[in-house]
Design a protein around this motif. Structure first.
Motif, PDB file in Angstrom:
ATOM      1  N   HIS A   1      -4.809   0.803  -5.091  1.00  0.00           N
ATOM      2  CA  HIS A   1      -3.789  -0.253  -4.995  1.00  0.00           C
ATOM      3  C   HIS A   1      -4.410  -1.599  -4.640  1.00  0.00           C
ATOM      4  O   HIS A   1      -3.937  -2.641  -5.084  1.00  0.00           O
ATOM      5  CB  HIS A   1      -2.708   0.136  -3.978  1.00  0.00           C
ATOM      6  CG  HIS A   1      -3.208   0.328  -2.581  1.00  0.00           C
ATOM      7  ND1 HIS A   1      -3.663   1.538  -2.110  1.00  0.00           N
ATOM      8  CD2 HIS A   1      -3.342  -0.560  -1.575  1.00  0.00           C
ATOM      9  CE1 HIS A   1      -4.046   1.398  -0.846  1.00  0.00           C
ATOM     10  NE2 HIS A   1      -3.872   0.127  -0.502  1.00  0.00           N
TER      11      HIS A   1
ATOM     12  N   ARG B   1       2.102   4.936  -3.933  1.00  0.00           N
ATOM     13  CA  ARG B   1       3.355   4.428  -4.512  1.00  0.00           C
ATOM     14  C   ARG B   1       3.094   3.331  -5.522  1.00  0.00           C
ATOM     15  O   ARG B   1       4.029   2.715  -6.019  1.00  0.00           O
ATOM     16  CB  ARG B   1       4.348   3.999  -3.454  1.00  0.00           C
ATOM     17  CG  ARG B   1       3.961   2.850  -2.598  1.00  0.00           C
ATOM     18  CD  ARG B   1       5.125   2.504  -1.697  1.00  0.00           C
ATOM     19  NE  ARG B   1       4.694   1.607  -0.651  1.00  0.00           N
ATOM     20  CZ  ARG B   1       5.504   0.886   0.071  1.00  0.00           C
ATOM     21  NH1 ARG B   1       6.798   0.935  -0.142  1.00  0.00           N
ATOM     22  NH2 ARG B   1       5.043   0.101   1.005  1.00  0.00           N
ATOM     23  N   CYS B   2       1.808   3.086  -5.821  1.00  0.00           N
ATOM     24  CA  CYS B   2       1.499   2.096  -6.855  1.00  0.00           C
ATOM     25  C   CYS B   2       1.381   2.759  -8.227  1.00  0.00           C
ATOM     26  O   CYS B   2       1.462   2.082  -9.239  1.00  0.00           O
ATOM     27  CB  CYS B   2       0.214   1.349  -6.519  1.00  0.00           C
ATOM     28  SG  CYS B   2      -1.302   2.293  -6.800  1.00  0.00           S
ATOM     29  N   GLY B   3       1.150   4.060  -8.256  1.00  0.00           N
ATOM     30  CA  GLY B   3       1.037   4.796  -9.510  1.00  0.00           C
ATOM     31  C   GLY B   3      -0.355   4.823 -10.098  1.00  0.00           C
ATOM     32  O   GLY B   3      -0.570   5.420 -11.155  1.00  0.00           O
ATOM     33  N   ALA B   4      -1.332   4.214  -9.459  1.00  0.00           N
ATOM     34  CA  ALA B   4      -2.663   4.093 -10.048  1.00  0.00           C
ATOM     35  C   ALA B   4      -3.710   5.029  -9.433  1.00  0.00           C
ATOM     36  O   ALA B   4      -4.835   5.070  -9.910  1.00  0.00           O
ATOM     37  CB  ALA B   4      -3.147   2.652  -9.911  1.00  0.00           C
ATOM     38  N   SER B   5      -3.343   5.772  -8.418  1.00  0.00           N
ATOM     39  CA  SER B   5      -4.311   6.653  -7.759  1.00  0.00           C
ATOM     40  C   SER B   5      -4.838   7.719  -8.712  1.00  0.00           C
ATOM     41  O   SER B   5      -4.106   8.243  -9.555  1.00  0.00           O
ATOM     42  CB  SER B   5      -3.664   7.328  -6.551  1.00  0.00           C
ATOM     43  OG  SER B   5      -4.549   8.277  -5.994  1.00  0.00           O
TER      44      SER B   5
ATOM     45  N   CYS C   1      -2.984   8.588  -1.959  1.00  0.00           N
ATOM     46  CA  CYS C   1      -3.559   7.256  -2.188  1.00  0.00           C
ATOM     47  C   CYS C   1      -5.081   7.354  -2.147  1.00  0.00           C
ATOM     48  O   CYS C   1      -5.646   8.026  -1.277  1.00  0.00           O
ATOM     49  CB  CYS C   1      -3.063   6.329  -1.075  1.00  0.00           C
ATOM     50  SG  CYS C   1      -3.885   4.734  -1.014  1.00  0.00           S
ATOM     51  N   ASP C   2      -5.736   6.691  -3.080  1.00  0.00           N
ATOM     52  CA  ASP C   2      -7.206   6.645  -3.066  1.00  0.00           C
ATOM     53  C   ASP C   2      -7.718   5.213  -2.885  1.00  0.00           C
ATOM     54  O   ASP C   2      -8.903   4.952  -3.053  1.00  0.00           O
ATOM     55  CB  ASP C   2      -7.797   7.273  -4.324  1.00  0.00           C
ATOM     56  CG  ASP C   2      -7.497   6.473  -5.581  1.00  0.00           C
ATOM     57  OD1 ASP C   2      -6.790   5.442  -5.508  1.00  0.00           O
ATOM     58  OD2 ASP C   2      -7.981   6.884  -6.662  1.00  0.00           O
ATOM     59  N   GLY C   3      -6.833   4.287  -2.564  1.00  0.00           N
ATOM     60  CA  GLY C   3      -7.233   2.907  -2.323  1.00  0.00           C
ATOM     61  C   GLY C   3      -7.194   2.017  -3.555  1.00  0.00           C
ATOM     62  O   GLY C   3      -7.432   0.810  -3.459  1.00  0.00           O
TER      63      GLY C   3
ATOM     64  N   GLY D   1       0.809  -1.217   0.000  1.00  0.00           N
ATOM     65  CA  GLY D   1       0.000   0.000   0.000  1.00  0.00           C
ATOM     66  C   GLY D   1       0.838   1.260   0.000  1.00  0.00           C
ATOM     67  O   GLY D   1       1.988   1.253  -0.429  1.00  0.00           O
ATOM     68  N   PRO D   2       0.268   2.342   0.499  1.00  0.00           N
ATOM     69  CA  PRO D   2       0.898   3.658   0.404  1.00  0.00           C
ATOM     70  C   PRO D   2       2.004   3.892   1.424  1.00  0.00           C
ATOM     71  O   PRO D   2       2.295   3.038   2.270  1.00  0.00           O
ATOM     72  CB  PRO D   2      -0.282   4.598   0.683  1.00  0.00           C
ATOM     73  CG  PRO D   2      -1.136   3.836   1.630  1.00  0.00           C
ATOM     74  CD  PRO D   2      -1.042   2.395   1.163  1.00  0.00           C
TER      75      PRO D   2
HETATM   76  S1  FES Z   1      -0.796   3.216  -3.109  1.00  0.00           S
HETATM   77 FE1  FES Z   1      -1.530   3.848  -5.035  1.00  0.00          FE
HETATM   78  S2  FES Z   1      -3.662   4.046  -4.743  1.00  0.00           S
HETATM   79 FE2  FES Z   1      -2.912   3.441  -2.823  1.00  0.00          FE
END
Ligand code: FES
Length: 73
Positions: A55, A41-45, A51-53, A12-13
């Motif tokens: 991940h 840190r996943c790049g998909a938010s 972070c918006d979850g 997660g973040p």
């Molecule tokens: S870490 Fe990227 S959306 Fe949560």
């Protein structure tokens, strides 16, 4: 002793807690209004840098599994 800490959340973040200033790449302050924020840190938010979850939906992993680690088996 520091006034802030960064916590790496498994899969997660990054959580930032305490007294800190968040700035963008041009040095402009990003208004957080909180003493704890979660940075993507996943790049998909969809609300980067926060972070918006998302991940969770994409199965983001922060560590390789044993099967993915070179030289392990
Ligand atoms: S870490 Fe990227 S959306 Fe949560």
């Amino acid at each position: 002793m520091t006034n802030s800490e960064i916590v790496t959340c498994a899969n997660g973040p990054l959580l930032i807690r305490g007294d800190f200033e968040l700035v963008d790449s041009s040095g402009e302050t990003i208004d957080c209004r909180r003493r704890t924020v979660a940075l993507c840190r996943c790049g998909a938010s969809n609300i980067k840098p926060f972070c918006d979850g998302t991940h969770k939906l994409m199965g983001f992993r922060t560590e390789p599994t044993i099967e993915e680690t070179p030289g392990e088996n």
